[in-house]
Write an enzyme that holds these catalytic residues in place. Structure first.
Site, mmCIF file in Angstrom:
data_model
loop_
_atom_site.group_PDB
_atom_site.id
_atom_site.type_symbol
_atom_site.label_atom_id
_atom_site.label_comp_id
_atom_site.label_asym_id
_atom_site.label_seq_id
_atom_site.Cartn_x
_atom_site.Cartn_y
_atom_site.Cartn_z
ATOM 1 N N VAL A 178 -7.342 4.816 -2.741
ATOM 2 C CA VAL A 178 -6.964 3.430 -3.003
ATOM 3 C C VAL A 178 -5.786 3.039 -2.115
ATOM 4 C CG1 VAL A 178 -6.306 1.766 -4.771
ATOM 5 C CG2 VAL A 178 -7.714 3.736 -5.386
ATOM 6 N N LYS A 238 -6.994 2.214 1.352
ATOM 7 C CA LYS A 238 -7.608 0.887 1.384
ATOM 8 C C LYS A 238 -6.552 -0.211 1.294
ATOM 9 C CE LYS A 238 -11.999 2.341 -0.696
ATOM 10 N NZ LYS A 238 -12.888 2.198 -1.880
ATOM 11 N N HIS A 255 0.346 4.682 -4.265
ATOM 12 C CA HIS A 255 0.078 4.478 -5.683
ATOM 13 C C HIS A 255 0.092 5.820 -6.408
ATOM 14 C CE1 HIS A 255 -1.093 0.654 -4.115
ATOM 15 N NE2 HIS A 255 -2.261 1.049 -3.667
ATOM 16 N N HIS A 269 -10.684 1.369 -10.360
ATOM 17 C CA HIS A 269 -10.828 2.337 -9.268
ATOM 18 C C HIS A 269 -11.726 3.524 -9.623
ATOM 19 C CE1 HIS A 269 -7.899 -0.010 -7.280
ATOM 20 N NE2 HIS A 269 -6.863 0.426 -7.944
ATOM 21 N N GLU A 277 -15.573 -2.357 -4.033
ATOM 22 C CA GLU A 277 -15.622 -3.579 -3.249
ATOM 23 C C GLU A 277 -16.767 -4.490 -3.687
ATOM 24 O OE1 GLU A 277 -13.594 -0.447 -0.819
ATOM 25 O OE2 GLU A 277 -15.396 -0.537 -2.052
ATOM 26 N N ARG A 283 3.070 -5.581 -10.917
ATOM 27 C CA ARG A 283 2.072 -6.252 -11.760
ATOM 28 C C ARG A 283 2.267 -5.764 -13.187
ATOM 29 N NH1 ARG A 283 -2.764 -3.971 -10.660
ATOM 30 N NH2 ARG A 283 -2.943 -3.107 -12.757
ATOM 31 N N GLY A 291 -2.229 -2.280 -6.413
ATOM 32 C CA GLY A 291 -3.209 -2.229 -5.344
ATOM 33 C C GLY A 291 -3.198 -3.481 -4.490
ATOM 34 N N TYR A 295 -10.177 -6.096 -3.118
ATOM 35 C CA TYR A 295 -10.663 -6.414 -4.455
ATOM 36 C C TYR A 295 -9.571 -6.289 -5.521
ATOM 37 C CZ TYR A 295 -10.908 -1.304 -4.495
ATOM 38 O OH TYR A 295 -10.602 0.029 -4.385
#
Length: 346
Positions: free
Chosen positions: A19, A22, A99, A244, A250, A290, A311, A315
């Site tokens: 993740v 990405k 992360h 995830h 995606e 978040r 993230g 997406y």
């Protein structure tokens, strides 16, 4: 005007390695080349650091140079090994696009503090607090925000399944996303759920299952300059939200859809944003985060968790919430870098 030299750290040794890669790709797409000169530092799953051309699909197998982030503040950047000697690359700021454990828990932030390089996101203390969900709950409660009832079980402890009221969620206390999370509906399922959670953390959190809508709030800034993005709601068709965990996230999830802006009353949206800001400030967050909450039918707001570097994939929820509030990812990056360098949002 000289471009800022930005170190983008990605990958890492946690379960959220893919993740992070990405997220770094999306960040790379939105870094303004006229403002920034990026240096991409990929950390392999085994912990090797590499200076790469970018976070492409084959970065780990590419011709990358070994690199380390120097803890010596006089270096203020990277040490690269070439032809048997070390060269230095001075950095102006670091984006730790990492992360989970060893990236989002204060470990990387501690190294950056030693290095003397300004960095985007929460500091050591707030990162560590938010990563440990049980500690985050205690701080949130002291700030007047409701949390689920919970119990913690360490590696050498046991808990009587008869003490619990089911259903409960069993999860690693200090891990990312929904890895190792199990919804337990019966006492006989508890032991297996604890075993699953302990694959990711020796400290396990058991918490009551809160009945309510799952709501997220993206936050950017610090102090009086704190900005909230649009609120989202996770619409579930069945089961529980397992971010995830899909083979190809995606293309969407098999049981959930993020609705942005959330289809909740305006008064509820404002209350969610204020609760999220209260949690963010109480935990000492800065830069971005978040905050995930539950909105119950009676209007009560309950904390779920806080992600100190959420993230940033195509997406992911955070950039979508900010974009819905009029802040595209390129502007989010600009603002967080400015905040890291000056302490103020411009």
């Amino acid at each position: 005007m000289a471009r800022l030299k930005v170190g983008v750290v990605f990958g890492g040794r946690s379960e959220e390695h893919p993740v992070s890669v990405k997220s770094a790709r999306e960040v790379a797409r939105h870094l303004d080349p006229e403002k920034y000169e990026p240096f991409y530092i990929g950390i392999t799953r085994s912990g090797h650091w590499k200076l790469c051309d970018g976070p492409g699909t084959e970065w780990e197998n590419a011709d990358c140079r070994p690199v380390v982030l120097s803890p010596d503040s006089d270096v203020h950047g990277l040490l690269t090994l070439e032809q048997g000697r070390y060269d230095t690359i001075r950095l102006d700021v670091v984006l730790p696009v990492l992360h989970g454990p060893l990236g989002e828990d204060g470990a990387m932030q501690g190294l950056l503090e030693l290095s003397g390089i300004p960095y985007v996101g929460c500091d050591v203390q707030s990162s560590a607090l938010c990563m440990d969900k049980s500690l985050a709950y205690l701080v949130a409660r002291s700030a007047g925000i409701a949390t689920p009832d919970f119990w913690t079980v360490t590696a050498d402890e046991t808990i009587d399944p008869a003490e619990l009221t089911y259903p409960v969620f069993v999860k690693p206390a200090r891990s990312g996303s929904s890895f190792g999370v199990t919804k337990v509906s019966r006492a006989e399922e508890l032991a297996k759920a604890l075993e699953s959670a302990r694959q990711y953390d020796a400290k396990v959190l058991i918490e009551e299952a809160v009945v309510g809508s799952e709501i997220g709030c993206a936050l950017l800034g610090t102090g009086s300059q704190l900005v909230a993005g649009e609120v989202d709601r996770i619409a579930l068709s069945h089961g529980f939200f397992r971010i995830h965990q899909e083979e190809t996230p995606e293309t969407g999830s098999d049981n959930s859809t993020a609705i942005v802006p959330a289809d909740i009353p305006e008064a509820s949206r404002l209350r969610v944003q204020e609760a999220a800001k209260t949690v963010y400030r109480a935990l000492g967050c800065g830069g971005l985060a978040r905050v995930d909450l539950f909105l119950k039918e009676d209007g009560e707001i309950v904390l779920n968790e806080v992600n100190t570097f959420p993230g940033m994939t195509s997406y992911s929820r955070y950039p979508r919430m900010m974009a819905a509030a009029g802040l595209p990812l390129s502007e989010v990056i600009d603002r967080t870098i400015t905040l890291a360098l000056t302490g103020k949002i411009r």
